[in-house]
Design an enzyme around this catalytic site. Structure first.
Site, PDB file in Angstrom:
ATOM      1  N   ARG A 135      63.365  21.158  16.205  1.00 47.50           N
ATOM      2  CA  ARG A 135      63.243  19.996  15.308  1.00 47.50           C
ATOM      3  C   ARG A 135      64.450  19.829  14.388  1.00 47.50           C
ATOM      4  O   ARG A 135      64.330  19.293  13.279  1.00 47.50           O
ATOM      5  CB  ARG A 135      61.971  20.077  14.447  1.00 47.50           C
ATOM      6  CG  ARG A 135      60.699  19.956  15.211  1.00 47.50           C
ATOM      7  CD  ARG A 135      60.577  18.605  15.931  1.00 47.50           C
ATOM      8  NE  ARG A 135      59.339  18.570  16.693  1.00 47.50           N
ATOM      9  CZ  ARG A 135      59.250  18.970  17.962  1.00 47.50           C
ATOM     10  NH1 ARG A 135      60.306  19.422  18.619  1.00 47.50           N
ATOM     11  NH2 ARG A 135      58.104  18.917  18.603  1.00 47.50           N
ATOM     12  N   SER A 185      53.194  14.216  14.036  1.00 41.38           N
ATOM     13  CA  SER A 185      52.916  15.502  13.383  1.00 41.38           C
ATOM     14  C   SER A 185      53.527  15.480  11.984  1.00 41.38           C
ATOM     15  O   SER A 185      54.712  15.208  11.835  1.00 41.38           O
ATOM     16  CB  SER A 185      53.563  16.640  14.169  1.00 41.38           C
ATOM     17  OG  SER A 185      53.048  16.649  15.475  1.00 41.38           O
ATOM     18  N   GLU A 243      57.508  17.237   8.510  1.00 40.70           N
ATOM     19  CA  GLU A 243      58.448  16.783   9.539  1.00 40.70           C
ATOM     20  C   GLU A 243      59.066  15.417   9.180  1.00 40.70           C
ATOM     21  O   GLU A 243      60.269  15.228   9.354  1.00 40.70           O
ATOM     22  CB  GLU A 243      57.702  16.711  10.881  1.00 40.70           C
ATOM     23  CG  GLU A 243      58.636  16.663  12.058  1.00 40.70           C
ATOM     24  CD  GLU A 243      57.892  16.655  13.378  1.00 40.70           C
ATOM     25  OE1 GLU A 243      57.339  17.697  13.754  1.00 40.70           O
ATOM     26  OE2 GLU A 243      57.885  15.602  14.031  1.00 40.70           O
TER      27      GLU A 243
HETATM   28  C1  LIG Z   1      52.305   8.849  16.974  1.00 41.44           C
HETATM   29  C2  LIG Z   1      53.581   9.648  16.852  1.00 41.44           C
HETATM   30  C3  LIG Z   1      53.826  10.683  17.726  1.00 41.44           C
HETATM   31  C4  LIG Z   1      55.021  11.425  17.637  1.00 41.44           C
HETATM   32  N1  LIG Z   1      55.226  12.462  18.503  1.00 41.44           N
HETATM   33  C5  LIG Z   1      56.362  13.198  18.425  1.00 41.44           C
HETATM   34  C6  LIG Z   1      56.585  14.286  19.317  1.00 41.44           C
HETATM   35  O1  LIG Z   1      55.761  14.589  20.186  1.00 41.44           O
HETATM   36  N2  LIG Z   1      57.735  14.989  19.203  1.00 41.44           N
HETATM   37  C7  LIG Z   1      58.670  14.681  18.262  1.00 41.44           C
HETATM   38  O2  LIG Z   1      59.702  15.367  18.214  1.00 41.44           O
HETATM   39  N3  LIG Z   1      58.489  13.657  17.404  1.00 41.44           N
HETATM   40  C8  LIG Z   1      57.369  12.907  17.454  1.00 41.44           C
HETATM   41  N4  LIG Z   1      57.161  11.876  16.566  1.00 41.44           N
HETATM   42  C9  LIG Z   1      58.162  11.600  15.531  1.00 41.44           C
HETATM   43  C10 LIG Z   1      59.157  10.479  15.892  1.00 41.44           C
HETATM   44  O3  LIG Z   1      58.607   9.592  16.814  1.00 41.44           O
HETATM   45  C11 LIG Z   1      60.473  11.000  16.447  1.00 41.44           C
HETATM   46  O4  LIG Z   1      61.055  11.895  15.541  1.00 41.44           O
HETATM   47  C12 LIG Z   1      61.450   9.857  16.756  1.00 41.44           C
HETATM   48  O5  LIG Z   1      62.532  10.330  17.522  1.00 41.44           O
HETATM   49  C13 LIG Z   1      62.007   9.197  15.508  1.00 41.44           C
HETATM   50  O6  LIG Z   1      62.817   8.118  15.928  1.00 41.44           O
HETATM   51  P1  LIG Z   1      62.907   6.782  15.124  1.00 41.44           P
HETATM   52  O7  LIG Z   1      63.817   5.879  15.877  1.00 41.44           O
HETATM   53  O8  LIG Z   1      61.561   6.221  14.822  1.00 41.44           O
HETATM   54  O9  LIG Z   1      63.622   7.288  13.788  1.00 41.44           O
HETATM   55  P2  LIG Z   1      63.269   6.952  12.272  1.00 41.44           P
HETATM   56  O10 LIG Z   1      61.875   7.380  11.962  1.00 41.44           O
HETATM   57  O11 LIG Z   1      63.620   5.549  11.953  1.00 41.44           O
HETATM   58  O12 LIG Z   1      64.287   7.927  11.528  1.00 41.44           O
HETATM   59  C14 LIG Z   1      64.098   9.322  11.545  1.00 41.44           C
HETATM   60  C15 LIG Z   1      65.393  10.001  11.076  1.00 41.44           C
HETATM   61  O13 LIG Z   1      66.420   9.761  12.025  1.00 41.44           O
HETATM   62  C16 LIG Z   1      67.520   9.086  11.430  1.00 41.44           C
HETATM   63  N5  LIG Z   1      68.028   8.130  12.422  1.00 41.44           N
HETATM   64  C17 LIG Z   1      67.310   7.258  13.169  1.00 41.44           C
HETATM   65  N6  LIG Z   1      68.130   6.559  13.967  1.00 41.44           N
HETATM   66  C18 LIG Z   1      69.381   7.011  13.728  1.00 41.44           C
HETATM   67  C19 LIG Z   1      70.670   6.669  14.230  1.00 41.44           C
HETATM   68  N7  LIG Z   1      70.837   5.723  15.148  1.00 41.44           N
HETATM   69  N8  LIG Z   1      71.746   7.337  13.725  1.00 41.44           N
HETATM   70  C20 LIG Z   1      71.595   8.306  12.786  1.00 41.44           C
HETATM   71  N9  LIG Z   1      70.418   8.655  12.265  1.00 41.44           N
HETATM   72  C21 LIG Z   1      69.314   8.013  12.737  1.00 41.44           C
HETATM   73  C22 LIG Z   1      66.955   8.409  10.191  1.00 41.44           C
HETATM   74  O14 LIG Z   1      67.963   8.199   9.213  1.00 41.44           O
HETATM   75  C23 LIG Z   1      65.932   9.431   9.752  1.00 41.44           C
HETATM   76  O15 LIG Z   1      66.571  10.460   9.059  1.00 41.44           O
HETATM   77  C24 LIG Z   1      55.987  11.111  16.643  1.00 41.44           C
HETATM   78  C25 LIG Z   1      55.721  10.045  15.753  1.00 41.44           C
HETATM   79  C26 LIG Z   1      54.540   9.318  15.857  1.00 41.44           C
HETATM   80  C27 LIG Z   1      54.299   8.183  14.904  1.00 41.44           C
END
Ligand SMILES: Cc1cc2nc3c(=O)[nH]c(=O)nc-3n(C[C@H](O)[C@H](O)[C@H](O)COP(=O)(O)OP(=O)(O)OC[C@H]3O[C@@H](n4cnc5c(N)ncnc54)[C@H](O)[C@@H]3O)c2cc1C
Length: 359
Positions: A169, A244, A345
């Site tokens: 992570r 999570s 997380e």
């Molecule tokens: C229902 C559910 C299930 C999930 N299951 C999992 C799982 O099984 N495993 C897991 O690892 N995660 C899981 N997650 C968490 C999440 O989906 C992941 O971490 C996902 O990759 C976050 O991506 P995002 O585009 O939504 O980022 P955001 O939530 O918008 O941002 C998260 C972080 O990444 C940074 N970020 C985003 N895009 C960029 C970019 N282009 N450049 C630089 N920094 C950036 C942001 O600044 C922030 O710090 C889950 C979430 C939900 C709601």
């Protein structure tokens, strides 16, 4: 098209938890020059800049964000080198591509390496940040390189897998180089006609009597996740979450006997996995349950998901302070019982995280 900078834009609709106040400024980048322009906009005004992806791993403060929120929306999937690089196929994916659609695309093309990461919300650009992982796979196993705008050097860079510093992570993007890089493309190396990964217990059970292919593994993961409320689906009240809420703690192996003693259980009954020679990974959900919480437990407008102890959900009208109050209750209870402080997380957005009563 000229990039627009909007003022006082509510952030809650851009997140899966649906909480939080407005961004002072908000812009969406559709191209690499847009990203550089947004960085210049923030620098000229001495504003903090927050990079937004799909908002699925965020907790936005009730006061919102006082600077520029830049949503990275660059699209496009390019098959850049099938058959090269040791028989692997390279796919360069725009940071703004929806992650699960790309996983489906890869599975349809019989490319192995991402099938267990089905059903995770968010955008491709977010996947390297916390080294997204689930059901036996992590993106660190398939990411070849990451293209990003370096806010320090004011230039685009290509970072190799090793330079990303992936661990459980984490990566340089959320640790040592936090707030430095804006990811615009990620290149994944997949295995044409490769076998699916069936290493996680839930999947092994699922495929006890049937054949695992890339597409059946994707379906199985989606099914298992849906049962746990871990797939976003409209109208499902457990969907208003950030997935999570706590990381699985990695602790020295000796901690096992302490937990077993606290619960008067044999050590084998404490779920754990090896993590290197001296440490082990414990299951946060199990620790939370042993500390007295049940699925569906509610505190004000926040609750533990009715299907997964690890997810905190917004019951509809929650504010960030409600989510934090429940988080703190869980962290304190697990700490009191086992001497382990769970780490959240989701990423906190909006300045220093104040104690609950001051949010
Ligand atoms: C229902 C559910 C299930 C999930 N299951 C999992 C799982 O099984 N495993 C897991 O690892 N995660 C899981 N997650 C968490 C999440 O989906 C992941 O971490 C996902 O990759 C976050 O991506 P995002 O585009 O939504 O980022 P955001 O939530 O918008 O941002 C998260 C972080 O990444 C940074 N970020 C985003 N895009 C960029 C970019 N282009 N450049 C630089 N920094 C950036 C942001 O600044 C922030 O710090 C889950 C979430 C939900 C709601």
């Amino acid at each position: 098209m000229q990039m627009e900078f909007d003022e006082n834009v509510p952030l809650a609709p851009y997140t899966t938890l649906r909480v939080g106040g407005p961004a002072r400024w908000f812009a969406e980048a559709a191209s690499e020059p847009d990203v550089a322009m947004a960085v210049a906009f923030a620098r000229d005004r001495r504003l903090p800049l927050f990079v937004l992806g799909g908002g699925s791993n965020l907790l936005v403060s009730d006061g919102g964000f006082p600077g520029l929120v830049l949503r990275v929306g660059l699209r496009g999937i390019d098959a850049t080198g099938e058959g090269h690089l040791g028989g692997k196929a390279a796919y360069s994916v725009g940071a703004g591509e929806p992650w699960d659609a790309f996983v489906a695309y890869a599975v349809e093309r019989k490319q192995a390496g991402l099938e267990c990461l089905s059903g995770i919300p968010g955008l491709a650009g977010g996947t390297p940040v916390q080294n997204v992982g689930a059901y036996g796979q992590e993106v660190s196993q398939t990411i070849h390189q990451v293209r990003a705008y370096d806010r320090r050097a004011l230039a685009y860079v290509l970072l190799s897998n090793a330079e990303c510093g992936f661990a459980y992570r984490s990566s340089i993007f959320n640790t040592t180089e936090r707030d430095r890089y804006i990811v615009t493309r990620v290149e994944y190396l997949l295995t044409p006609d490769g076998a699916p990964t069936v290493s996680y217990q839930d999947l092994k059970l699922y495929f006890k009597d049937s054949e695992a292919t890339l597409s059946t593994v994707r379906q199985a993961v989606l099914e298992i996740r849906a049962r746990k409320g871990m797939v976003i689906s409209q109208g499902d009240r457990d969907s208003l979450s950030a997935g999570s809420f706590f990381k699985n703690p990695v602790e020295p192996s000796a901690t096992l006997s302490r937990i077993a003693a606290a619960l008067q259980l044999p050590e084998e009954s404490v779920p754990h996995y090896p993590a290197g020679k001296t440490h082990m990974k414990l299951m946060a959900a199990w620790l939370i349950e042993q500390a007295g919480f049940r699925k569906g437990y509610r505190l004000g407008a926040a609750a533990i998901s009715s299907r997964h102890t690890l997810a905190i959900v917004n019951c509809g009208e929650a504010r960030a302070r409600d989510i934090i109050a429940l988080r703190d209750q869980i962290v304190e209870a697990v700490d009191r019982r086992f001497g382990i402080r769970l780490q959240p997380e989701p990423v906190w957005v909006g300045g220093p995280l104040p104690p609950p009563e001051r949010i």
